[in-house]
Design an enzyme around this catalytic site. Structure first.
Site, mmCIF file in Angstrom:
data_model
loop_
_atom_site.group_PDB
_atom_site.id
_atom_site.type_symbol
_atom_site.label_atom_id
_atom_site.label_comp_id
_atom_site.label_asym_id
_atom_site.label_seq_id
_atom_site.Cartn_x
_atom_site.Cartn_y
_atom_site.Cartn_z
ATOM 1 N N GLY A 128 0.843 -1.426 0.013
ATOM 2 C CA GLY A 128 -0.033 -0.045 0.192
ATOM 3 C C GLY A 128 0.924 1.249 -0.097
ATOM 4 C CG HIS A 129 -1.309 4.828 0.160
ATOM 5 N ND1 HIS A 129 -2.227 5.838 -0.136
ATOM 6 C CD2 HIS A 129 -1.791 4.344 1.329
ATOM 7 C CE1 HIS A 129 -3.245 5.690 0.773
ATOM 8 N NE2 HIS A 129 -2.653 4.883 1.627
ATOM 9 C CG ASN A 130 2.437 7.239 2.303
ATOM 10 O OD1 ASN A 130 1.330 7.334 1.541
ATOM 11 N ND2 ASN A 130 3.451 7.982 1.765
#
Lengths: 328, 328, 328
Positions: A237-239
């Site tokens: 996922g993001h980050n």
């Protein structure tokens, strides 16, 4: 291409025992190796195969030496030394420099003259392909991406936007790096898309499996340290931040903003919740769900053991009944 | 592009506190925002970052206002209002109208003159691309498909057959919509393929993640209502129906003919059995398996908690022993 | 195309009851069938739909005959016979022989003149496409691959290297066959990639789902027997062997060197550990983790049942406490 067994030992810097003059021209499993091939014993469960093995030589731990009658390369880490030996015989042809005429390259993209650009590739604005990189057929590289020196996108890989890949990285077919993260906010009964503007940074020597996805960060970047190894069908996922030398087996999923340490081993199908931290040198067993931060190295698990279904059903009913038990 | 803070508050219709004249030219995290950027506090766990935050202003709940010394946009829903503010600064260039010369379009396909068709795209017989739609590089659209107004297939998306996508839908790379469902019948010791003849209908404002699959219906259609949001690597079986505004996180799987309500939240890696129904406003936690219909809104779970492996092993052994316990 | 009901019964070799002269021109669900369509009742839970059903005829088990007033095809296996009937009405146009001018074919690849090669396809050195095979748009076939007679790669499929596909196989979009297996050895604090040199062998009549991955073997091959059916998003590791007629539902994962028998049914999201063996005719329920070999046919499970979250939390706490319980 053939090499003397003694020369192989010398190149690898390991010991040997037996006829150093044997000619070896490749590697194989114990079960299938012939007299000019090198086998290996890494997992003792296959020791019995040594009896009928026809290999010219075997990479083996000194403690197992007595079980093999023929010439041997002696190693404290037979699997790794077998891998190093196998690499000596890797004959995959290097992709030639140059650009296939069907490739579509943005005017302001920069492609090193030693790079290989395959058929039906697209490369977007301001992207850069460095020396020796290979972009296989059907890859789509968007805007503001970098593919580092000697890295290879095998085929049909997407780098969507702001993806910066280091040196000697391999990305397998179908992988998608830099797609929007899953950022949503509910507003007046409808979802609003939270703009995803960050990038993806992949360190040197990483490997990304087939059909694996690594989302771009929402604001900052999603980051993989050097030598991170991701198997197929993984979702990052993001980050998310993943430390150097961590390896994840197939079908794992890591939710947004999780931070995973270095030298972790995440087995297949494990899930890691968002916004948590995992220390260095943590092992997570297969299909485990990690719902909170892990501060100490060690091995962690969830789930229940495999059972015949009729027995499992009774255990499962009693698991539900545990809900009624007092905490005493 | 720069906007006065007071103007942003006015556009969003929310309150502000502090110097309305500050110039804001973008958004950032609390940790990285500079004096011309707007940050936000949605999750109280990041409150401590306000102390050293250098943002020009912050979107914040009135109850948290006291923790931030600088100018603020005041919001009852800071994450959503931050998303709305961020969208004001979204500078992604619109894809230009027109068709790349490498695209291969069937004679009887219809492409609106305002649509963008990227490199190496194929569009099959009787398909229609509506006004403002963007078909990114490497997409393959089969027969009898529709891509609605202003929808965007980012790149390398497959619409196999009879897929009808509404307006303003985003489909991320590697997604496959309209592949055959998994329909098999055993006949005289061999599998027979059950013909898959239905389509896929995607409502307006949906978002479909990277490498997500949505199978075509066997006879009737597979249907997503409006504003359904699917993350990456999700599998939606044939004839599934998903209600409006439902969101699913990565790696979920929904088996054939399941019917999921509106405003459901399905966390990552959850599985939903076939031929069951889930009511509106149901939340399913991560990696939960839903094996029967859920009639009431609420939150549902399965699985066991994370444990150190040596402790887990003892619990697991005792789970097996629960099979012997009387139901009393 | 229309057929008399009596003719359908005769072609299928099954009984009928009622007006043999009814004209049938297609198939449909009980809920949506019209007077010229054939429905079916396979799952008794849909029996109630017979009351208002407008189908011209229904495929039904003799024991259910009394619940349906109209003409019927009588079958001991209504789902299979419905599938066979549906196939009679399958009107999908065959792909025409020939090669799209945008395809890029290696000089020493061999493509049968009756094969169909779609737009933007790449075919590598020494690969062979046999008679009647269909290679849909955007497929990338690497070196030393074979696509057997009448097999079909729908679109955007990757065969990476040394993938040999039998006859009448269907591979759905996004599938990746023959990518490197996940072979790593730790050496002096860094991962070494273990060369992956084996291939993939797919038997006749297999079906491979969208975005499914089947890795090439490390040294020997990864092998699927005939008539194996894999749904979408499945991960098959290197050197796995799957016996004939086994079916796996979506999102399953099989780790390296596992050996699965014939006629197994692996439900969605199940995981199978590496280096284990599963006997013939084993059923594994959804999201079960198989951690050790299974020697006996039967049904196997792991996991816990679905519960409301507040009740589940109490059971989960008590599961952890089982760790303290004596084994008595």
């Amino acid at each position: 291409m053939s090499r003397r067994l003694g020369d192989i030992a010398e190149v690898l810097g390991i010991g040997m025992d037996g006829d150093a003059g044997i000619a070896i021209d490749g590697v194989a499993t114990l079960a299938n190796a012939g007299p000019a091939q090198l086998g290996f014993l890494a997992n003792p469960r296959y020791r019995g195969q040594l009896t009928d093995c026809r290999a010219g030589a075997v990479v083996i731990h000194p403690d197992e030496r007595e079980h093999w009658k023929g010439p041997a390369l002696l190693s404290r880490n037979p699997y790794a030394d077998f891998a190093r030996a196998a690499a000596l015989f890797d004959t995959a042809a290097a992709a030639p420099a140059g650009m296939h005429p069907s490739a579509v390259i943005a005017d302001d993209a920069v492609v090193d003259s030693s790079a290989h650009i395959g058929a039906h590739v697209s490369i977007g604005a301001r992207s850069r392909i460095e020396a020796g990189a290979v972009i296989g057929p059907g890859c789509v590289i968007g805007e503001d991406c970098v593919v580092g020196r000697d890295s290879r996108l095998v085929s049909r890989v997407s780098l969507v936007c702001r993806v910066r890949i280091g040196a000697r990285v391999i990305v397998h077919p179908g992988a998608v790096l830099g797609a929007d993260g899953f950022g949503l906010a509910m507003h007046e009964g409808r979802w609003i898309k939270v703009p995803q503007q960050g990038g993806v940074v992949i360190g040197d020597d990483c490997e990304i499996g087939a059909n694996t996805c690594i989302d771009r960060g929402a604001l900052d970047d999603t980051v993989l340290g050097e030598d991170v190894r991701l198997d197929n069908q993984i979702q990052i996922g993001h980050n998310v931040v993943i430390g150097a030398h961590t390896a994840m087996a197939g079908c794992c999923a890591v939710a947004g903003s999780a931070k995973i340490g270095s030298y972790c081993l995440i087995a297949g199908g494990a899930g890691i919740a968002g916004h948590i931290e995992i220390a260095d040198k943590v092992t997570v067993t297969a299909m485990t769900l990690v719902t909170h931060s892990i501060r100490e190295p060690g091995t962690y698990s969830s789930g229940t053991p495999l059972m015949p279904n009729n027995e499992w059903r009774r255990s499962a009913v009693n698991f539900k009944r545990l809900n009624k038990r007092r905490h005493d």
